[in-house]
Scaffold this motif. Structure first.
Motif, short mmCIF file in Angstrom:
data_model
loop_
_atom_site.label_atom_id
_atom_site.label_comp_id
_atom_site.label_asym_id
_atom_site.label_seq_id
_atom_site.Cartn_x
_atom_site.Cartn_y
_atom_site.Cartn_z
N UNK A 144 2.88 14.85 -17.97
CA UNK A 144 2.73 15.75 -19.11
C UNK A 144 2.83 17.21 -18.69
N UNK A 145 2.12 17.53 -17.59
CA UNK A 145 2.14 18.91 -17.10
C UNK A 145 3.55 19.33 -16.70
N UNK A 175 1.54 2.11 -22.95
CA UNK A 175 1.34 2.68 -21.62
C UNK A 175 0.85 4.12 -21.70
N UNK A 176 -0.27 4.46 -21.06
CA UNK A 176 -0.70 5.85 -21.04
C UNK A 176 0.27 6.69 -20.19
N UNK A 177 0.40 7.93 -20.58
CA UNK A 177 1.26 8.84 -19.81
C UNK A 177 0.40 9.52 -18.75
N UNK A 178 0.97 9.70 -17.58
CA UNK A 178 0.22 10.40 -16.54
C UNK A 178 0.06 11.88 -16.89
N UNK A 179 -1.12 12.39 -16.65
CA UNK A 179 -1.36 13.82 -16.90
C UNK A 179 -0.36 14.67 -16.12
N UNK A 180 -0.06 14.24 -14.89
CA UNK A 180 0.92 14.98 -14.07
C UNK A 180 2.27 15.09 -14.77
N UNK A 198 2.01 -4.05 -14.50
CA UNK A 198 2.55 -2.70 -14.67
C UNK A 198 3.93 -2.72 -15.31
N UNK A 236 5.02 -0.51 -4.53
CA UNK A 236 4.44 -0.07 -3.27
C UNK A 236 5.08 -0.81 -2.10
N UNK A 271 0.83 -1.20 0.00
CA UNK A 271 0.00 0.00 0.00
C UNK A 271 0.87 1.25 0.00
N UNK A 272 0.57 2.16 -0.88
CA UNK A 272 1.26 3.45 -1.03
C UNK A 272 2.71 3.28 -1.49
N UNK A 273 3.08 4.17 -2.38
CA UNK A 273 4.48 4.27 -2.75
C UNK A 273 5.19 5.06 -1.66
N UNK A 274 6.36 4.68 -1.34
CA UNK A 274 7.12 5.50 -0.40
C UNK A 274 8.55 5.58 -0.90
N UNK A 275 9.28 4.51 -0.73
CA UNK A 275 10.69 4.55 -1.10
C UNK A 275 10.90 4.37 -2.60
#
Lengths: 684, 684
Positions: B677-678, B670-675, B661, B330, B321-325
């Protein structure tokens, strides 16, 4: 014992005005709560213990239809559709459902608070016209498909995909691997016709993050539609009236217009637009409606705590056990110090959390009514809810358990409801936001606020700030007052007990702890701010326990502030006196639980610390005669309580037994105890 | 962080030998446990979740017949009747039943551990011949009618009367008022043909106190006999396979010979004789058999804790759960510090309590085998059981709950058994001796032992004793070692962390606390020894909370001593190293919980106290890589665990997701994350 006890004066003079108290406890939404409670006296809404999950599910569905018929569940919906646009009242009424059957409550929460609210808050006017009427009248039962087997708290990382196909102007909803199967979805196993489904929106090769889609799950005959695979989650630890299930999607196509497009839309050609530029902010905005669940679970857990305390305190005032002070009459349980220790601090915390919840509900109403829907206020609401929901839901389980144990074997019988409520409410601590994850959010917010003010400060400035006014803005923002001064216990022994009962001392101790803990953690984290992310994560993880404890301390303070503010509203002096003792008990047992911190940080001297526990014990003895009046003032009727232990039967049984022995002693037929005979013969 | 951490050396070098560990955990009755566990792999003995109470009761009865057929429940009975006269092995095997279905366990406990044991231990040879065969082969299902609605823990004050009638040579068993109705009796609602009934024995106008009578409840057709009124206790919070009921007697006559007369008898003419002159001692002797229940509930609660930890630790090693390192992978839950804090100290306490329980079981075997059945040893057994049963049963509930929460929503689904086991084991904390009442007995014993040594000592002698050797005899008696010296923390900061890991420091801190608490309370009570009883009772009550806390501190010490003794038996160095860390975690988290006491009493300095929590966190990180091996060494097979979370399915799901993944990232689809791209467009 008894040294420095300057507080034993007015024990018998304080009298509680139960009407004043009930009004205070019912709070701002008193009229709504009274209407809801009146309805819930009806036995159709009461849980039947021991049903099979199949029967319980049918009963809960039926109850939902009855709630619709009674007009009990539409307060949050627009007037246009027959609702009342009244979000605070909606939550208040929803909370009361827990007294009937928590399964009914949660099934109603899924239908109108999650599924319906998603259409309402994330959908367009067209979506509203199309689906809200059916959702409101329950002709469209629905599921809220967010959680996946592999992702609960981390919603942003959901695996389900919604890929736009411009050829057909459809989204393809797909479960790409087993861990992305939607799970624990209320209504899914049996009753849901439709659902709102959260999935990664992918169009033109770009993933725009999690969005919400409307979907049909079953046809009018209840048959599951092609490409949709539903399995029953089966029997659960509680809430078996809710038909939880899991759903896997196999490239299921939905029209483009089924995207609930308030915060993000896809045009026919696949181009994406959103009124919120930042994907992160957009995501949290879309999830904003979830806060209603957190607020309502808080109030529900407190309602259950109140029922538990009504049961255990009433029984504790009637059940007798062991001779102590008298040779003929046994002691009433609540006269034992340990029994007071077990129940009265939990009563104090229930009352404290009740006042905090009232503030939370008012803020929710401000935000959702649009009176103050600013981003900042919304974030504050979310942080407040994230702090109070964990404390209140854990407290609910703790109180139900202690109350059950305080009633012994009788507490274990389902007719007394402690075990039943506890089993149902168990999951409240991990759903609608896992408690530990929520506390971590609170801590991060405290740290972020703190850091924002110190971007460019050097160590010296930091230190002086710490000493003088750290956290001031943060406190103000959450309706907290600044502690006036650093508390350093100077150890004035003459006024030892009095020191603890001063409002400013309590505030300074509780607020000083939060402040210092945040400063300490921030200091540790500051030193690694320039390291690469994985190193930062490592250091953050090495302080996770400390961070969570800081968030808990913050929640403790919020409860105390709320209780203290509520005291100011009370004009009746006897009531105010008893409530002040109760507030002191909340404050001092909270301080007692973390007394090591206060000692270790020099906030309380060793000598003073040793007076704390005896002082609490004396406060308990002082509140003890008022415990029944306090629980009676929660305003629940016998039809809500429904516990044999609170029915008065025990008092009748005890009186009958006392009378039997009295008559026997007065008669010539009374057998003599062998012990007494032996003593007599020894004396001869 | 990290200052004075001299203990980060051998993290990777320690390897656990799981065979050594399993043997150690299985303990002295390993062969019996292995036989019992082998049998319990059979699905006939496994709880079916979600049954109605009616079906569950039938299933439990059937399971009891199957246990008879398998020869699994006769170990405690005399060889003469086909038993084995093996009391320790009987309890060990009984404890394992909890892994199948706690209802089956408790129903078996009622039949053979209470009903059968009463006939065995309180009856004559004739009683044995008459009833034991039928009890053993379950042709006589029976109830144990002790508890009444108005009297649970205070058995001596039961209301039911057994009045001897010399005319007919019968006892008249009678319920004189409603509160004297027998209640919560397993087997009573449906299955019991006979019962043992506890009642005040009255003959020739003298009440000789509570004795035990054999009675018939139902005829061969299952019809309730005249004068006996039975009601069903109905649905319960758990254990719904046990048919609890209540019984009221309306002047029911039983033959004189139905008095189980080992410790007290009535002749035909009504004259009473007993081999034990003191009515008090006679009463406690008759109740002595109850200690078996307390010991076996201790072991059962620990077995359930082990299952819970197997489930939650296995899942914690697989669920992510959750990405951290890392940005692509995850974190596994158990890599989070908070998750370690939630599970590993409970693992340490489970192991500590397991070793303490092993000692308790050995003492029980000594007493019941007659190897050392002296009054003194019997009393020690009872005091030990009264200390350890509360700690272990509360710990069981706490561990089941934390494990369930640590698995999130999956923990709430019955297939993972946490909620089911918790619901069933809930009542273990109040039956067979309410935990708080038992702790009070422990405290009274500590105080009595202490007082016995100081009858004539003056205050000065007392003070010097306190300083030097108080409680020495008491400690020796319970197998505890004397703390060698008063610990006063001198605050040698250079060796801060090392100080805590020293065995003698831990012993001195834990033992010193018990000693000081007893001395403190004794001092308070001493001053009122000459006051009238009601005043004494008042003062005692004003210290009840303190008294209970002293008993808990005593139990903490017992667990620590047992763990420390067990370490000496381990020769394999890696195993010993890991177990020593675990022992240190038990000791230090226990000290941390009451750190305020150590600070307030000057036993630990403020500076040192601040190093404690970080040091514990480092120990947790050190044990973390071994957590799986430790729970695997509890020796339970998948057929005992039966939890989806421990099945390995989560690991497969996570690997599938990771692989998905990985493949996606490597592909051009693989789709690119909008983040992303921004960010790119911002950089342009």
């Amino acid at each position: 014992m008894g040294t420095n006890d300057t507080a034993t004066g007015p024990v018998d003079t304080a009298t509680v005005n139960t009407e004043v108290l009930e009004e205070l406890f019912l709070g701002d939404w008193a009229p709504t709560r009274r209407v809801a409670r009146e309805l819930l006296k009806d036995s159709r809404f009461h849980k039947t213990e021991g049903l099979t999950k199949e029967d319980h599910r049918e009963q809960a569905l039926k109850q939902l239809h009855q709630l619709v018929a009674e007009g009990a569940v539409h307060r949050a919906f627009p007037e246009e559709f027959g609702g009342e646009d009244d979000h605070g009242a909606n939550i208040a009424a929803f909370e009361e459902l827990v007294t009937g059957d928590p399964s009914m409550q949660i099934k109603a929460g899924v239908q109108w608070g999650l599924f319906g609210a998603a259409v309402l808050h994330l959908g367009s006017a067209e979506h509203h016209r199309k689906w809200l009427p059916g959702i409101m009248d329950l002709s469209i039962p629905g599921a809220y498909a967010m959680t996946e087997i592999g992702h609960g708290s981390d919603v942003a990382a959901l695996g389900t995909t919604a890929t736009y196909d411009p050829q057909t102007e459809e989204f393809v909803i797909h479960t790409p691997f087993e861990a992305a199967t939607k799970r624990f979805l209320g209504n899914a196993a049996l009753h849901a016709k439709d659902a709102v489904v959260f999935a990664q929106l992918i169009t033109n090769g770009v993933n725009h993050g999690v969005h919400c889609f409307y979907m049909h799950l079953r046809d009018d005959n209840g048959e599951v539609l092609p490409g949709i695979h539903i399995a029953d989650d089966g029997h659960k630890g509680g809430l078996n009236g809710v038909d939880n299930g899991q759903i896997r999607f196999e490239s299921v196509r939905v029209p483009r217009t089924y995207l609930l497009n308030r915060y993000g839309d896809v045009a026919a050609d696949g181009s994406y637009t959103s009124s919120i530029e930042s994907p992160g902010r957009r995501f949290f905005t879309m999830l904003g409606t979830l806060v209603q669940g957190r607020v309502s679970l808080t109030g529900s857990a407190l309602a259950a705590s109140k029922l538990a305390l009504i049961g255990a305190i009433t029984y504790g005032n009637q059940r007798r056990q062991f001779h102590a002070a008298s040779t003929t009459e046994e002691e009433v349980l609540l006269d034992y110090q340990l029994h007071q220790r077990r129940l009265i601090p939990r009563l104090a915390k229930t009352v404290a959390a009740g006042f905090a919840h009232e503030k939370l509900l008012a803020k929710l109403d401000d935000v959702f009514s649009g009176r103050d829907g600013s981003d900042e206020n919304r974030q504050e609401l979310e942080t407040l809810a994230a702090a109070i929901k964990p404390i209140a839901t854990w407290h609910g389980l703790d109180t139900l358990q202690e109350a059950r144990e305080a009633c012994g074997g009788a507490g274990f019988i389902s007719e007394n409801r402690f075990t039943s409520l506890r089993a149902d409410l168990d999951v409240y601590v991990t759903f609608e936001g896992d408690n530990n994850v929520l506390l971590q959010l609170v801590a991060k917010r405290l740290l972020a606020d703190y850091a924002a003010e110190f971007k460019n400060a050097d160590a010296g400035a930091l230190a002086s700030y710490v000493a003088n006014q750290a956290g001031d803005r943060v406190m103000h923002r959450f309706g907290l007052r600044r502690a006036l001064q650093e508390v350093r216990d100077t150890g004035d022994e003459r006024r030892s007990a009095n020191w603890f009962k001063q409002t400013e001392v309590q505030r300074n101790l509780l607020a000083g702890r939060v402040r210092q803990m945040v400063v300490d953690v921030a200091g540790e984290l500051r030193s690694v701010a320039k390291l690469p992310p994985e190193k930062q994560a490592k250091v953050f993880n090495e302080h996770q326990y400390e961070i969570i404890n800081a968030a808990k301390a913050h929640a403790d303070l919020l409860l105390w502030e709320s209780f203290t503010d509520a005291l100011e509203k009370v004009e009746h002096s006897g009531t105010k006196q008893v409530l002040t003792w109760l507030r002191d008990i909340y404050a001092l047992t909270t301080i007692e639980e973390t007394l090591d911190w206060y000692l270790g940080n020099g906030r309380i001297s060793s000598q003073r610390a040793r007076t704390l526990s005896p002082y609490i014990n004396r406060l308990l003895a002082r509140v003890r005669p008022h415990a029944q009046e306090i629980v009676d003032s929660f305003g629940y009727a016998p039809e809500h309580v429904r516990m044999e232990v609170a029915s008065g039967a025990e008092e009748r049984r005890q009186q009958e037994a006392i009378e039997y022995y009295r008559t026997l002693r007065a008669s010539s037929a009374a057998p003599v105890d062998e012990k007494v005979l032996q003593e007599r013969s020894r004396k001869r």
